[in-house]
Design an enzyme around this catalytic site. Sequence first.
Site, PDB file in Angstrom:
ATOM      1  N   ASP A   1      37.276  76.202  -6.258  1.00  0.00           N
ATOM      2  CA  ASP A   1      35.832  76.121  -6.458  1.00  0.00           C
ATOM      3  C   ASP A   1      35.508  75.566  -7.833  1.00  0.00           C
ATOM      4  OD1 ASP A   1      34.962  77.079  -3.998  1.00  0.00           O
ATOM      5  OD2 ASP A   1      35.214  79.158  -4.608  1.00  0.00           O
TER       6      ASP A   1
ATOM      7  N   ASP B   1      28.117  81.502  -1.457  1.00  0.00           N
ATOM      8  CA  ASP B   1      29.188  82.018  -0.608  1.00  0.00           C
ATOM      9  C   ASP B   1      28.627  83.100   0.302  1.00  0.00           C
ATOM     10  OD1 ASP B   1      30.986  80.406  -1.841  1.00  0.00           O
ATOM     11  OD2 ASP B   1      31.834  81.945  -3.129  1.00  0.00           O
TER      12      ASP B   1
ATOM     13  N   ASP C   1      34.441  81.544  -6.097  1.00  0.00           N
ATOM     14  CA  ASP C   1      35.371  82.577  -6.539  1.00  0.00           C
ATOM     15  C   ASP C   1      36.806  82.099  -6.572  1.00  0.00           C
ATOM     16  OD1 ASP C   1      35.874  82.278  -3.895  1.00  0.00           O
ATOM     17  OD2 ASP C   1      35.357  84.312  -3.303  1.00  0.00           O
TER      18      ASP C   1
END
Length: 1120
Positions: free
Chosen positions: A775, A440, A771
């Site tokens: 996901d 990310d 997060d």
Amino acid sequence: MTSSFGITPNELKDLMDLRNKEESITNIQALGGSKGLCKKLRTPPDTGLSGTSSDLEERHQVFGSNFIPAKPSKSFLILVWEALQDITLIILQVAALVSLFLSFYTAPDADDLDDDDDDDTEERYEWIESLAIFFSVFIVVLITALNDYFKEKQFRSLQDRIKGEQTFMILRNAVVSAIPNDQIVVGDIAYVKYGDTLPADGVLIYSHDLKVDESSMTGESDLVKKSIEIEPLMYAGTHIMEGSGKMVVTAVGLNSQAGVILSLLGVTKQEDAVTEKKGAAKKNDDNKRESHSKVAQSARSSKKTSKAAVPTEENVNETIKMESKKHQSVLQTKLTTLAIQISYFGTIAGVLTVILLITRFCIYEFINLSKPWRNKYIKYFVKFFIVGVTVLVVAVPEGLPLAVTLSLAYSVKKMMKDNNLVRHLDACETMGNATTICSDKTGTLTTNRMTVIQSFIANKLRKTTPLYVHIPPHIGSILTMSIAINTSYTSNVLIDYNSSKLPTQSGNKTECALLGFLLELDINYDEIRSEFPENKFIHVYTFNSARKVMATVIVRPDGGYRLFAKGASEIILNKCDFMFGEGGELRVLTNDKKFDITKNVIEVMATDGLRTVSIAYRDFVIEKKELNEEEINSQPDWSNEEFIIGNLTFVALMGIEDPVRPEVPEAIRVCQNAGITVRMVTGDNLNTARSIATKCGIIKPNDTFLVLDTKEFNKRIRDSKGVYSQKLFDTVWPRLRVLARSAPIDKYTLVKGIINSTINENQEVVAVTGDGTNDGPALKIADVGFAMGIAGTDVAKEASDIILTDDNFTSIVKAVLWGRNVYDSIAKFLQFQLTVNVVAVAVALVGACTIQDCPIKAVQMLWVNVIMDTLGSLALATEAPSNSLLQRKPYGRKKPLISLLMMRNIIGHAVYQLIVIFILLFQGASLFGIKSGITNNINSAPTKHFTIIFNAFVMMTLFNEINARKLHGERNVFEGLMFNPIFCSIWISSLFIQIIIVQCGKSAFSTQPLTIDEWLICFCLGLGSLIWGQIIHFFPIHLLSRKPTKETEPVAANKSETDGQYQLLWVRGVKRLQTQLRAANAFSENTSYNLNEQLQAHRSSKRLSEVDSDSEYKDLDDDE
């Protein structure tokens, strides 16, 4: 206990009963709804509990604590009993018992036969060797049980830490704060939002577009829409997949519905154990079915039935098997294959040794000497059998499971200090093999401290925060109300005016940046929120990956409704038809103007690495006065989202900076040098993603790597029919470095595609960070899933293998370092252990072929194999990592565990030790001027000849342990030795114990004391291992290479293990490796209301893949 509350715990439990939802809703309404319930619980719904210790203690006493006791740990005696179940140890004990019995048994024909005096003397002490074998077995069992005991203790400690770090947003004394889950009490006011896993049962006070995954409770995969009118009941362990709301807690701990189910399952297991003990199998099955049917009935909603409403023991076992296969790591797969091969080798060697010893004995005694059968010969055959079993024990790397456990436990403990909380033990070593990291952006590569540094308001771009007076009044009013109201009320910016520290951002970081912008305008957003509390909102459209917009509807003071909207800049801009000019005048927003804003504002901000968020609004009025107002005669149909969130008026566009962490570029450079490809997967637009990736060092200005957005990515990997193609994907992913505007399904596709790709010889091992709730599928499918400890949702954390407690990319690099250290520690031990095993087996076989006895006795083999190798595993498994580990490429998924360098070292040192032992065996007596032990039979007394062989073997093994510290051809084997006190102390202790065994062991260990000169010679032979280690470095390893063969896929390895489980059950090495796998999976269980993961993992994973993003700004950036 007398209660001052207006409702009892049993009444609350009945109120939340899953079996009678309709009746429960009716009863809640009879109580006066959630307000009436709050009144009975003495809870002000607007300010929450006072939080005084007396009030909280009273609620603990009356309604219980939010804690479900863990299943009791196995006692040490049970662990000892389980260790005794090992088949090889049982065989060894039975043989030793028979030998012990025969040592006191005199055959009837013994008095009539001439026996050697040596035999008569030795027979008096035969029982000592049998007792020594029992003692060695006792040590094995003790060490195994202690290892399992401390391992389970550590798992409990890690689970307690995970549990202690779980918090929930609770309103107390008019302040919203994160409260540890175990401190939540009945009557607390809890804020629920997307991504949360509920810690307790409750009743809704209000909700906005709230949808919950209740599959863990009901078995139904469809999301349940919650509202105070239709479905106000909330259950612990369920996941919030969309929307937000507020509830009053009504049941905690064992009184919650999750606690009730766990209690029933726990009681059933206890009853089963008692019933089984009594032998009443039929009654046992009836009780099981009855208990399970009760749980199933309680888990069904209303009159709906489900195929698997609640978990049964069969479901639990099936889930555990699925998880075991799923979580088998790269190293575990290789170790399983190696253990199978070694066990076959050990079995053949053991059987061959017994056959050779018996054959040679029979030929010599009955053919050459023509002796008749004597009953006392049974002793010899028992001895031969003990030698064969001992060879098997030696052949199987007994210390390998312990080395794996110790190395993992040591690394996990150290990783905690490096902000890596390991949930699945095997993820630690898997990370060492990672070849790709899909990361990310926000919070991982960046600081996750966002600030508005540019704004576009009233057709004017400002690169500093303007004064409020410089903004047209009506635009300023709309802008401040939109930001204050159309953000989650759990997002706050807290300023400590008595400190020079930066303000504390709590909640969604993007929203905190917008709220911070209001504070810089000197606007108190709390006053606006007080005027418009959440329960007065008409409708809320929460952010998700499909909508990419958040919108809130309130009542206008002069009648009608006003909708505030914010979200991805391009999406909001395309929904706008009006805007304000520099003077505040209303204008029509033409397509040309939209193009101009996109090119000259949005793309310019994005090029500077800024995230862009647009703000807009729309008015619904009874009488239309302005061009941008929508006239209505009644309340609009809020479900017609396309109409409601359209024809907007553009208010502002914010450029939000999230600086790259200063340490990230260096960390990414280290990864690249270590052969790991870092790919950034973000929800930001293409230009922002490219800018951040360049700053991080993921791409460089002149690189030819691909930077794609999700549309182009999907276009390239799908055929003309829109179907995913692995062949097309394989043309994209090797050059892909940045994926922008990524949706959760894109991340899942990317991770799964890379894992399944076979274009690289060793296949990729993929780590991924996440997060958000959506996901979950990507975190599950990845070899290692990292969840964000700060910004991550509960669902993401439960789906992950490792939790980053600081959300920092550098912590991932540290995980790689420790993972590689684990892998190398296991390889070091194998290099050491296999050398010992090869030599011991070869000596046993040669002894069986050439002499009547094995030069190294059974009890001596047990000492070398169990005691020393156990200590050796401890020594080699606790080596600290060095930065050199990050200066080589990862091993990959399919590279053999034993490399050519390791093979050269194993063969080279085995050759040296065998040459020394065979010279001592056949020429040692004449060299030392002592009596030869070759002519003695297996029952003869200990000789100095064989003692020197045993001692020389141990000395060479000890010094080879120092050689084993290096794997990659390093010549300085002493490097870092003084920094490992554990290794040094264990090495010295092993030497000291060896001295005691040789000098004092006598008949118990079949030794005779040696002189100083004999000790010096043995010691010098051991030192020769170090010199020989330098010599074999000149041997070219390419001579050991062979034509490459297609290696077994991980799935095939699993299959072979399953097919041969009955044949391998008695092999200790395989059994212990399976124990490691079960322990790692047991550790993956979370201790706090994780029914969804433990009992319905397959449903939840499927459900997660179908749900939109939980993160409010997932498509702006993937970790909000």
